[in-house]
Design a protein around this motif. Structure first.
Motif, PDB file in Angstrom:
ATOM      1  N   VAL A 139     -33.448   4.071 -51.723  1.00 58.69           N
ATOM      2  CA  VAL A 139     -34.844   4.207 -52.129  1.00 58.69           C
ATOM      3  C   VAL A 139     -34.972   3.875 -53.611  1.00 58.69           C
ATOM      4  CG1 VAL A 139     -35.449   5.892 -50.353  1.00 58.69           C
ATOM      5  CG2 VAL A 139     -34.574   6.699 -52.561  1.00 58.69           C
ATOM      6  N   GLY A 140     -33.844   3.974 -54.324  1.00 59.32           N
ATOM      7  CA  GLY A 140     -33.802   3.583 -55.726  1.00 59.32           C
ATOM      8  C   GLY A 140     -33.903   2.085 -55.929  1.00 59.32           C
ATOM      9  N   GLY A 141     -33.873   1.313 -54.853  1.00 56.49           N
ATOM     10  CA  GLY A 141     -34.120  -0.119 -54.934  1.00 56.49           C
ATOM     11  C   GLY A 141     -35.600  -0.445 -54.808  1.00 56.49           C
ATOM     12  N   LEU A 142     -36.402   0.581 -54.502  1.00 57.55           N
ATOM     13  CA  LEU A 142     -37.848   0.423 -54.359  1.00 57.55           C
ATOM     14  C   LEU A 142     -38.620   1.231 -55.392  1.00 57.55           C
ATOM     15  CD1 LEU A 142     -38.169   0.751 -50.475  1.00 57.55           C
ATOM     16  CD2 LEU A 142     -38.550  -1.326 -51.800  1.00 57.55           C
ATOM     17  N   VAL A 143     -38.083   2.397 -55.760  1.00 59.40           N
ATOM     18  CA  VAL A 143     -38.786   3.321 -56.649  1.00 59.40           C
ATOM     19  C   VAL A 143     -37.867   3.726 -57.806  1.00 59.40           C
ATOM     20  CG1 VAL A 143     -39.944   5.559 -56.823  1.00 59.40           C
ATOM     21  CG2 VAL A 143     -40.139   4.211 -54.717  1.00 59.40           C
ATOM     22  N   GLY A 144     -38.263   3.414 -59.028  1.00 62.98           N
ATOM     23  CA  GLY A 144     -37.486   3.828 -60.190  1.00 62.98           C
ATOM     24  C   GLY A 144     -37.547   5.329 -60.381  1.00 62.98           C
ATOM     25  N   CYS A 152     -30.956   1.995 -60.560  1.00 64.31           N
ATOM     26  CA  CYS A 152     -32.114   1.436 -59.870  1.00 64.31           C
ATOM     27  C   CYS A 152     -32.274  -0.048 -60.195  1.00 64.31           C
ATOM     28  CB  CYS A 152     -33.386   2.198 -60.245  1.00 64.31           C
ATOM     29  SG  CYS A 152     -33.494   3.854 -59.534  1.00 64.31           S
ATOM     30  N   GLY A 153     -31.996  -0.423 -61.436  1.00 69.48           N
ATOM     31  CA  GLY A 153     -32.076  -1.834 -61.798  1.00 69.48           C
ATOM     32  C   GLY A 153     -31.159  -2.685 -60.952  1.00 69.48           C
ATOM     33  N   ALA A 154     -29.943  -2.190 -60.703  1.00 71.58           N
ATOM     34  CA  ALA A 154     -28.981  -2.919 -59.870  1.00 71.58           C
ATOM     35  C   ALA A 154     -29.459  -2.988 -58.428  1.00 71.58           C
ATOM     36  CB  ALA A 154     -27.610  -2.258 -59.947  1.00 71.58           C
ATOM     37  N   LYS A 155     -30.019  -1.879 -57.921  1.00 74.90           N
ATOM     38  CA  LYS A 155     -30.489  -1.862 -56.538  1.00 74.90           C
ATOM     39  C   LYS A 155     -31.763  -2.694 -56.367  1.00 74.90           C
ATOM     40  CE  LYS A 155     -27.331   0.653 -54.538  1.00 74.90           C
ATOM     41  NZ  LYS A 155     -26.420   0.062 -53.525  1.00 74.90           N
ATOM     42  N   PHE A 156     -32.637  -2.702 -57.380  1.00 77.06           N
ATOM     43  CA  PHE A 156     -33.789  -3.605 -57.336  1.00 77.06           C
ATOM     44  C   PHE A 156     -33.301  -5.044 -57.221  1.00 77.06           C
ATOM     45  CE2 PHE A 156     -36.579  -0.204 -58.223  1.00 77.06           C
ATOM     46  CZ  PHE A 156     -37.892  -0.643 -58.314  1.00 77.06           C
ATOM     47  N   ALA A 179     -31.914  -5.018 -46.044  1.00 74.55           N
ATOM     48  CA  ALA A 179     -31.603  -3.967 -47.009  1.00 74.55           C
ATOM     49  C   ALA A 179     -31.860  -2.623 -46.345  1.00 74.55           C
ATOM     50  CB  ALA A 179     -32.478  -4.114 -48.252  1.00 74.55           C
ATOM     51  N   VAL A 180     -30.832  -1.789 -46.301  1.00 75.00           N
ATOM     52  CA  VAL A 180     -30.939  -0.444 -45.733  1.00 75.00           C
ATOM     53  C   VAL A 180     -31.112   0.528 -46.898  1.00 75.00           C
ATOM     54  CG1 VAL A 180     -29.756   1.355 -44.420  1.00 75.00           C
ATOM     55  CG2 VAL A 180     -29.579  -1.047 -43.713  1.00 75.00           C
ATOM     56  N   ALA A 259     -41.445   8.668 -46.668  1.00 76.35           N
ATOM     57  CA  ALA A 259     -42.524   9.290 -47.431  1.00 76.35           C
ATOM     58  C   ALA A 259     -42.401   8.990 -48.926  1.00 76.35           C
ATOM     59  CB  ALA A 259     -42.518  10.806 -47.195  1.00 76.35           C
ATOM     60  N   PHE A 260     -41.170   8.985 -49.424  1.00 75.81           N
ATOM     61  CA  PHE A 260     -40.929   8.768 -50.853  1.00 75.81           C
ATOM     62  C   PHE A 260     -41.324   7.369 -51.293  1.00 75.81           C
ATOM     63  CE2 PHE A 260     -37.982   7.934 -54.479  1.00 75.81           C
ATOM     64  CZ  PHE A 260     -38.442   8.922 -55.337  1.00 75.81           C
ATOM     65  N   THR A 261     -41.165   6.398 -50.411  1.00 77.86           N
ATOM     66  CA  THR A 261     -41.434   4.997 -50.768  1.00 77.86           C
ATOM     67  C   THR A 261     -42.746   4.482 -50.175  1.00 77.86           C
ATOM     68  OG1 THR A 261     -40.195   4.184 -48.833  1.00 77.86           O
ATOM     69  CG2 THR A 261     -38.958   4.500 -50.881  1.00 77.86           C
ATOM     70  N   LYS A 262     -43.548   5.373 -49.599  1.00 78.21           N
ATOM     71  CA  LYS A 262     -44.729   4.978 -48.826  1.00 78.21           C
ATOM     72  C   LYS A 262     -45.680   4.083 -49.604  1.00 78.21           C
ATOM     73  CE  LYS A 262     -48.539   6.978 -46.147  1.00 78.21           C
ATOM     74  NZ  LYS A 262     -49.159   8.244 -45.661  1.00 78.21           N
ATOM     75  N   LEU A 263     -45.903   4.374 -50.879  1.00 77.84           N
ATOM     76  CA  LEU A 263     -46.862   3.601 -51.658  1.00 77.84           C
ATOM     77  C   LEU A 263     -46.431   2.148 -51.824  1.00 77.84           C
ATOM     78  CD1 LEU A 263     -47.875   6.161 -54.441  1.00 77.84           C
ATOM     79  CD2 LEU A 263     -49.215   5.440 -52.449  1.00 77.84           C
ATOM     80  N   LYS A 264     -45.143   1.888 -51.698  1.00 72.61           N
ATOM     81  CA  LYS A 264     -44.652   0.520 -51.841  1.00 72.61           C
ATOM     82  C   LYS A 264     -44.376  -0.166 -50.508  1.00 72.61           C
ATOM     83  CE  LYS A 264     -42.843   0.313 -56.502  1.00 72.61           C
ATOM     84  NZ  LYS A 264     -41.720  -0.119 -57.369  1.00 72.61           N
ATOM     85  N   THR A 265     -44.292   0.585 -49.434  1.00 72.62           N
ATOM     86  CA  THR A 265     -43.871  -0.016 -48.161  1.00 72.62           C
ATOM     87  C   THR A 265     -44.903   0.084 -47.051  1.00 72.62           C
ATOM     88  OG1 THR A 265     -42.826   2.050 -47.411  1.00 72.62           O
ATOM     89  CG2 THR A 265     -41.448   0.496 -48.660  1.00 72.62           C
ATOM     90  N   GLU A 266     -45.987   0.844 -47.251  1.00 69.56           N
ATOM     91  CA  GLU A 266     -46.902   1.152 -46.147  1.00 69.56           C
ATOM     92  C   GLU A 266     -47.516  -0.097 -45.521  1.00 69.56           C
ATOM     93  OE1 GLU A 266     -50.246   4.545 -45.190  1.00 69.56           O
ATOM     94  OE2 GLU A 266     -50.102   3.762 -47.228  1.00 69.56           O
ATOM     95  N   LEU A 267     -47.868  -1.093 -46.319  1.00 68.02           N
ATOM     96  CA  LEU A 267     -48.510  -2.290 -45.776  1.00 68.02           C
ATOM     97  C   LEU A 267     -47.533  -3.208 -45.057  1.00 68.02           C
ATOM     98  CD1 LEU A 267     -50.982  -3.252 -48.658  1.00 68.02           C
ATOM     99  CD2 LEU A 267     -51.512  -2.139 -46.468  1.00 68.02           C
ATOM    100  N   ASP A 268     -46.259  -3.081 -45.367  1.00 65.60           N
ATOM    101  CA  ASP A 268     -45.264  -3.982 -44.787  1.00 65.60           C
ATOM    102  C   ASP A 268     -43.930  -3.251 -44.674  1.00 65.60           C
ATOM    103  OD1 ASP A 268     -43.990  -6.271 -43.863  1.00 65.60           O
ATOM    104  OD2 ASP A 268     -43.741  -7.140 -45.862  1.00 65.60           O
ATOM    105  N   PRO A 269     -43.830  -2.274 -43.772  1.00 67.00           N
ATOM    106  CA  PRO A 269     -42.665  -1.396 -43.723  1.00 67.00           C
ATOM    107  C   PRO A 269     -41.328  -2.105 -43.559  1.00 67.00           C
ATOM    108  CG  PRO A 269     -44.435  -0.537 -42.357  1.00 67.00           C
ATOM    109  CD  PRO A 269     -44.841  -1.918 -42.763  1.00 67.00           C
ATOM    110  N   ASP A 270     -41.296  -3.175 -42.743  1.00 60.94           N
ATOM    111  CA  ASP A 270     -40.011  -3.820 -42.477  1.00 60.94           C
ATOM    112  C   ASP A 270     -39.810  -5.117 -43.266  1.00 60.94           C
ATOM    113  OD1 ASP A 270     -41.659  -5.620 -41.171  1.00 60.94           O
ATOM    114  OD2 ASP A 270     -41.029  -5.044 -39.156  1.00 60.94           O
TER     115      ASP A 270
END
Length: 283
Positions: A139-144, A152-156, A179-180, A259-270
């Motif tokens: 989740v650190g690849g989506l949310v700092g 997180c920078g590496a995972k981004f 990406a899992v 739930a933690f990443t919802k704001l970044k993934t809700e429109l396109d979960p996969d």
């Protein structure tokens, strides 16, 4: 369908669980690690599960080591169907406090290691017009997150690599990229946060200290919120992704991580909508 699977970072935790579950699913598994002298935990779980697999030395920081492992598998099996880029390490320290050598090490293992291993298998997968690269992100690849900017920078970066390769290699050559994104692995909690802080100089007496103490306290309390899963639970998600006919570009591994990443993934979960849009507008 039996697949030839290469998993990196299998001396501990999630890597062991992925290798064992892949072997239980009937796949031909090559479990790799930098130092095969540390295979004891893997061997114990392999024996307990009643499965067989091969163990190879592979250091994700050493291109020659990676190429040697890949060549061994190709010589023995003729193909690599799945690469699971699992090897990695955490890091909790503000950028201002971090030593440059530590920053370089985190980037080298968590991002360059993924890039090196992926690069090594690509010619073989491209020749076969099939394959699947599964990158263990976070989740650190989506949310700092606080004190995780280096990690997180590496995972981004891993997320960007995954998305970019999926945008043109998947439609052109039939090779999938996923990406899992787990929240955290409970079995490895003791080896993160406090241990990593202590191993890199301890808690420094500066203006960051009260914020860091709050972060550490929160990390400990989150063990009861669903943020942390067992290695087996996360590995089971990897197995589902591996078995999918049309695997996602990204996937979370728990309700908490969703739930933690919802704001970044809700429109396109996969990630498939973004993948299609990139292809439509750029290719």
């Amino acid at each position: 369908m039996k697949k030839v699977v290469l998993v990196t970072g299998t001396s501990t935790g999630l890597g062991i669980a992925i290798a064992v579950q892949a072997a239980q699913a009937g796949h031909v598994v090559y479990a790799s690690m930098r130092n095969t002298g540390k295979r004891g935990a893997l061997d114990a779980q392999v024996e307990a599960a009643g499965v067989t697999l091969s163990v190879l030395p592979l250091d994700v920081q050493d291109t020659a080591s990676i190429e040697s492992a890949v060549e061994t598998i190709i010589a023995e099996q003729g193909r690599i169907d799945v690469l699971v880029n699992n090897a990695g390490m955490g890091y909790a320290r503000s950028l201002e406090q971090a030593e440059e050598a530590d920053i370089q090490k985190i980037l080298d293992i968590n991002y360059m290691g993924v890039a090196r291993c992926t690069k090594a298998v690509m010619p073989h997968m491209r020749k076969a017009r099939s394959g699947h690269v599964i990158n263990i992100s976070s989740v650190g690849g989506l949310v700092g997150q606080p004190f995780n900017e280096v990690y997180c920078g590496a995972k981004f970066a891993v997320e960007g690599l995954t998305e970019s390769m999926a945008s043109y290699i998947t439609p052109a050559f039939g090779i999938h990229f996923t990406a899992v994104e787990p929240g955290g692995i409970a079995s490895e909690f003791a080896n993160t946060v406090l241990d990593q802080i202590n191993q890199t100089g301890g808690m420094l007496e500066d203006e960051y200290l009260p914020i860091l103490q709050k972060y550490v306290s929160g990390s400990q309390s989150r063990q009861d919120t669903g943020a942390y899963q067992s290695a087996d639970e996360v590995a089971a998600v990897v197995m589902r992704v591996m078995a999918a006919e049309n695997p996602p570009v990204r996937t979370r591994t728990s309700d908490w991580s969703e739930a933690f990443t919802k704001l970044k993934t809700e429109l396109d979960p996969d990630g498939r909508k973004q993948q299609a849009l990139v292809v439509e507008q750029i290719l």
